[in-house]
Motif scaffolding. Structure first.
Motif, short mmCIF file in Angstrom:
data_model
loop_
_atom_site.label_atom_id
_atom_site.label_comp_id
_atom_site.label_asym_id
_atom_site.label_seq_id
_atom_site.Cartn_x
_atom_site.Cartn_y
_atom_site.Cartn_z
N UNK A 1 0.86 -1.19 0.00
CA UNK A 1 0.00 0.00 0.00
C UNK A 1 0.89 1.23 0.00
N UNK A 2 0.34 2.34 -0.45
CA UNK A 2 1.08 3.59 -0.51
C UNK A 2 0.23 4.73 0.05
N UNK A 3 0.86 5.59 0.81
CA UNK A 3 0.23 6.79 1.33
C UNK A 3 0.85 7.98 0.61
N UNK A 4 0.02 8.74 -0.10
CA UNK A 4 0.49 9.94 -0.79
C UNK A 4 0.29 11.15 0.10
N UNK A 5 1.29 12.02 0.19
CA UNK A 5 1.20 13.17 1.07
C UNK A 5 2.19 14.25 0.65
N UNK A 6 1.89 15.49 1.01
CA UNK A 6 2.84 16.59 0.87
C UNK A 6 3.57 16.84 2.18
N UNK A 7 3.20 16.12 3.23
CA UNK A 7 3.79 16.33 4.56
C UNK A 7 4.05 14.98 5.22
N UNK A 8 5.14 14.29 4.86
CA UNK A 8 5.38 12.96 5.40
C UNK A 8 5.54 12.92 6.90
N UNK A 9 5.98 14.03 7.49
CA UNK A 9 6.15 14.03 8.95
C UNK A 9 4.83 13.84 9.68
N UNK A 10 3.73 14.36 9.10
CA UNK A 10 2.44 14.14 9.76
C UNK A 10 2.00 12.69 9.65
N UNK A 11 2.40 12.00 8.58
CA UNK A 11 2.07 10.59 8.43
C UNK A 11 2.85 9.74 9.43
N UNK A 12 4.17 9.95 9.48
CA UNK A 12 4.97 9.18 10.42
C UNK A 12 4.59 9.50 11.86
N UNK A 13 4.24 10.77 12.12
CA UNK A 13 3.88 11.16 13.48
C UNK A 13 2.56 10.58 13.94
N UNK A 14 1.65 10.31 12.99
CA UNK A 14 0.36 9.72 13.35
C UNK A 14 0.45 8.20 13.45
N UNK A 15 0.94 7.56 12.38
CA UNK A 15 0.90 6.10 12.33
C UNK A 15 2.02 5.43 13.12
N UNK A 16 3.18 6.10 13.23
CA UNK A 16 4.29 5.48 13.95
C UNK A 16 3.95 5.12 15.38
N UNK A 17 3.57 6.10 16.21
CA UNK A 17 3.20 5.78 17.58
C UNK A 17 1.92 4.93 17.69
N UNK A 18 0.98 5.12 16.77
CA UNK A 18 -0.29 4.42 16.86
C UNK A 18 -0.13 2.92 16.60
N UNK A 19 0.65 2.56 15.57
CA UNK A 19 0.73 1.16 15.14
C UNK A 19 2.12 0.56 15.29
N UNK A 20 3.04 1.33 15.84
CA UNK A 20 4.38 0.79 16.06
C UNK A 20 5.21 0.68 14.80
N UNK A 21 4.90 1.49 13.79
CA UNK A 21 5.64 1.43 12.54
C UNK A 21 7.02 2.08 12.68
N UNK A 22 7.96 1.59 11.87
CA UNK A 22 9.23 2.27 11.67
C UNK A 22 9.36 2.59 10.18
N UNK A 23 10.31 3.46 9.85
CA UNK A 23 10.38 4.01 8.50
C UNK A 23 11.82 4.07 8.03
#
Length: 279
Positions: free
Chosen positions: A12-34
């Protein structure tokens, strides 16, 4: 049938102009790393791979810098991207990004289905560099497809307000089998089986009979495993997500919720049925 076979949703792919908001939301929520893909950091664009906790291989990516929209799309494996683009446009798809070679790694294209939902096609590379990167991960990929770790994409969902158009496109386009789920407690829900698959890999929610509730209900979204759907849903809500459905329970014990993140991208949360001791 192999998990990494043409016609399967494997990314899957998430398209965004602000990747920091994506990592800041999903990282802590689901334990993702990037991890940023070094091949992509050109012309202001970056492609950041997404890994579930403890996973040795990414499951998706953040595409930043080349879109004005905050979107999400599913990615489907293709044996021949150029040929599939021609075939799918004849079935009603629209080309968003034409078939494109990415270094020596892969070929991809992005399209919209007849209801406007985005999806990508990509082909596996036969380059030695790709083979070296994927060596030793096939066993993990097979296991993750059946029992994904917490935070991983374990399923996907399509919502439609035109059942016939949607089912015709995906069955004709990818060889999917779409069958009514008779165990869904009366909900207008269908199981999606990839080509040759014995078990469903995704689902389809028919919103066509829901009146106002079904308006604008065409979407595709990844669904992520959560150990506690209710707690994760509440944590997402506190982080600015909108809860659209649930948490709800399926008769087989599956717990499910559908949400939209702070930029409106839909995603699902689910926990699988609890297995009995003698199962």
């Amino acid at each position: 049938m192999n998990f990494m076979s043409p016609g399967q949703v494997v990314w899957f792919e998430i398209g965004t102009t602000d990747p920091e908001t994506v990592t800041g939301f999903y990282g802590p929520l689901l334990g993702w790393s990037f991890e940023v893909d070094p091949d992509s950091s050109v012309d202001g664009r970056t492609y950041t791979r997404i890994l579930a906790q403890g996973a040795p291989w990414p499951m998706g990516a953040i595409q930043a810098g080349d879109t004005d929209d905050e979107v999400v799309n599913l990615s489907i494996l293709s044996a021949d991207v150029h040929a599939d683009v021609n075939r799918l446009t004849a079935l009603g798809a629209r080309v968003v990004v034409p078939a494109t070679q990415v270094s020596d790694v892969t070929v991809f294209a992005r399209l919209a289905d007849p209801r406007g939902n985005l999806f990508s096609l990509f082909s596996q590379s036969t380059s030695q560099r790709f083979e070296d990167r994927i060596a030793g991960t096939q066993e993990y990929l097979q296991q993750a497809a059946r029992t994904p770790p917490p935070g991983a994409m374990g399923s996907f969902e399509i919502g439609t307000s035109d059942l016939k158009v949607t089912t015709d496109f995906y069955t004709d386009g990818f060889g999917w089998r779409i069958e009514k789920d008779d165990t869904a407690d009366g909900k207008p829900y269908f199981n999606i089986f990839g080509p040759g698959a014995q078990w469903p890999s995704g689902g389809l929610w028919d919103h066509s009979g829901n009146g106002a509730e079904g308006a604008g209900a065409d979407y595709v979204m990844p669904c992520f495993l959560a150990t506690d759907v209710a707690a994760t849903t509440e944590a997402a809500r506190q982080r600015g997500a909108r809860v659209e459905l649930g948490p709800d329970s399926h008769p087989d014990g599956t717990v499910y919720a559908r949400l939209a993140d702070p930029h409106g991208r839909r995603f699902g949360l689910f926990s699988p049925p609890i297995q009995s001791a003698d199962a």
